[in-house]
Design a protein around this motif. Structure first.
Motif, PDB file in Angstrom:
ATOM      1  N   ILE A  63      -7.435   4.001   6.792  1.00 52.57           N
ATOM      2  CA  ILE A  63      -6.485   3.135   6.078  1.00 52.57           C
ATOM      3  C   ILE A  63      -6.205   1.874   6.895  1.00 52.57           C
ATOM      4  O   ILE A  63      -6.224   0.759   6.369  1.00 52.57           O
ATOM      5  N   ILE A  64      -5.984   2.036   8.191  1.00 52.83           N
ATOM      6  CA  ILE A  64      -5.722   0.879   9.054  1.00 52.83           C
ATOM      7  C   ILE A  64      -6.950  -0.034   9.106  1.00 52.83           C
ATOM      8  O   ILE A  64      -6.828  -1.264   9.079  1.00 52.83           O
ATOM      9  N   ALA A  65      -8.152   0.545   9.144  1.00 49.41           N
ATOM     10  CA  ALA A  65      -9.373  -0.267   9.128  1.00 49.41           C
ATOM     11  C   ALA A  65      -9.452  -1.065   7.826  1.00 49.41           C
ATOM     12  O   ALA A  65      -9.884  -2.232   7.833  1.00 49.41           O
ATOM     13  N   ARG A  66      -9.032  -0.469   6.716  1.00 51.29           N
ATOM     14  CA  ARG A  66      -9.017  -1.198   5.437  1.00 51.29           C
ATOM     15  C   ARG A  66      -8.068  -2.388   5.540  1.00 51.29           C
ATOM     16  O   ARG A  66      -8.400  -3.488   5.115  1.00 51.29           O
ATOM     17  N   PHE A  67      -6.889  -2.168   6.116  1.00 51.28           N
ATOM     18  CA  PHE A  67      -5.932  -3.274   6.293  1.00 51.28           C
ATOM     19  C   PHE A  67      -6.564  -4.383   7.137  1.00 51.28           C
ATOM     20  O   PHE A  67      -6.493  -5.559   6.797  1.00 51.28           O
TER      21      PHE A  67
ATOM     22  N   TYR B 222       0.841  -1.190   0.000  1.00 51.92           N
ATOM     23  CA  TYR B 222       0.000   0.000   0.000  1.00 51.92           C
ATOM     24  C   TYR B 222       0.880   1.244   0.000  1.00 51.92           C
ATOM     25  O   TYR B 222       1.582   1.501   0.964  1.00 51.92           O
ATOM     26  N   GLY B 223       0.861   1.974  -1.099  1.00 51.00           N
ATOM     27  CA  GLY B 223       1.695   3.170  -1.210  1.00 51.00           C
ATOM     28  C   GLY B 223       3.083   2.851  -1.722  1.00 51.00           C
ATOM     29  O   GLY B 223       4.071   3.434  -1.291  1.00 51.00           O
TER      30      GLY B 223
ATOM     31  N   PHE C 230       2.039  -4.992   7.974  1.00 46.73           N
ATOM     32  CA  PHE C 230       3.300  -4.465   8.481  1.00 46.73           C
ATOM     33  C   PHE C 230       3.404  -3.005   8.075  1.00 46.73           C
ATOM     34  O   PHE C 230       3.365  -2.672   6.895  1.00 46.73           O
ATOM     35  N   ILE C 231       3.528  -2.137   9.076  1.00 45.02           N
ATOM     36  CA  ILE C 231       3.584  -0.700   8.836  1.00 45.02           C
ATOM     37  C   ILE C 231       4.924  -0.192   9.330  1.00 45.02           C
ATOM     38  O   ILE C 231       5.344  -0.506  10.448  1.00 45.02           O
TER      39      ILE C 231
ATOM     40  N   CYS D 203       2.988  -1.499   4.323  1.00 43.90           N
ATOM     41  CA  CYS D 203       2.780  -0.061   4.148  1.00 43.90           C
ATOM     42  C   CYS D 203       3.993   0.643   4.731  1.00 43.90           C
ATOM     43  O   CYS D 203       4.205   0.648   5.944  1.00 43.90           O
ATOM     44  N   SER D 204       4.806   1.215   3.874  1.00 45.19           N
ATOM     45  CA  SER D 204       6.059   1.812   4.331  1.00 45.19           C
ATOM     46  C   SER D 204       6.135   3.286   3.931  1.00 45.19           C
ATOM     47  O   SER D 204       6.041   3.629   2.757  1.00 45.19           O
ATOM     48  N   GLY D 205       6.299   4.140   4.922  1.00 43.72           N
ATOM     49  CA  GLY D 205       6.515   5.562   4.659  1.00 43.72           C
ATOM     50  C   GLY D 205       5.300   6.291   4.130  1.00 43.72           C
ATOM     51  O   GLY D 205       5.438   7.285   3.431  1.00 43.72           O
TER      52      GLY D 205
END
Length: 128
Positions: free
Chosen positions: A103-107, A42-43, A115-116, A87-89
């Motif tokens: 976004i976290i709820a989507r994950f 993601y991103g 992993f963030i 999801c990094s940065g």
């Protein structure tokens, strides 16, 4: 809600693999009867080619980035039925708490490990 800041202009490492990929074993996430792990990044920014070279052959990358990838590629990523999400940065440049929580709820809705990682930047645009 419209975001004040986005990750569109903060992707500073276009030639380096995000560090989170070196800290997790994505191959171990295979589910029974799966022929390989599927990872939703993601991103991902412009790093998808570098990430793909780093991953084991049995791990498929599904990059998602609304600023650098087409709507079709993004939709394919969101529909990939991933075994893990990276999801990094991204979250560290979003100022609005409700956007981060969405976004976290989507994950979480995928029901898989996610992993963030966030940078410790000082808003100078220079990575640390």
């Amino acid at each position: 809600m419209v975001q004040m800041y986005t990750s569109e202009k903060t992707a500073i490492n276009r030639k380096k693999i995000p560090a989170v990929y070196k800290k997790i074993n994505l191959t171990s996430l295979n589910y029974p009867n799966a022929y390989g792990s599927r990872v939703l990044d993601y991103g991902t920014g412009r790093t998808a080619p570098i990430i793909r070279k780093f991953l084991a052959e049995d791990v498929s990358l599904y990059p998602y980035d609304p600023y650098y990838l087409s709507p079709a590629v993004n939709q394919k990523a969101l529909n990939s039925d991933p075994h893990a999400i990276v999801c990094s940065g991204v979250l560290n440049v979003i100022k609005e708490d409700d956007v981060i929580l969405d976004i976290i709820a989507r994950f979480k809705s995928y029901g898989v490990p996610f992993f963030i990682s966030v940078g410790d930047g000082d808003n100078s645009g220079i990575g640390h």
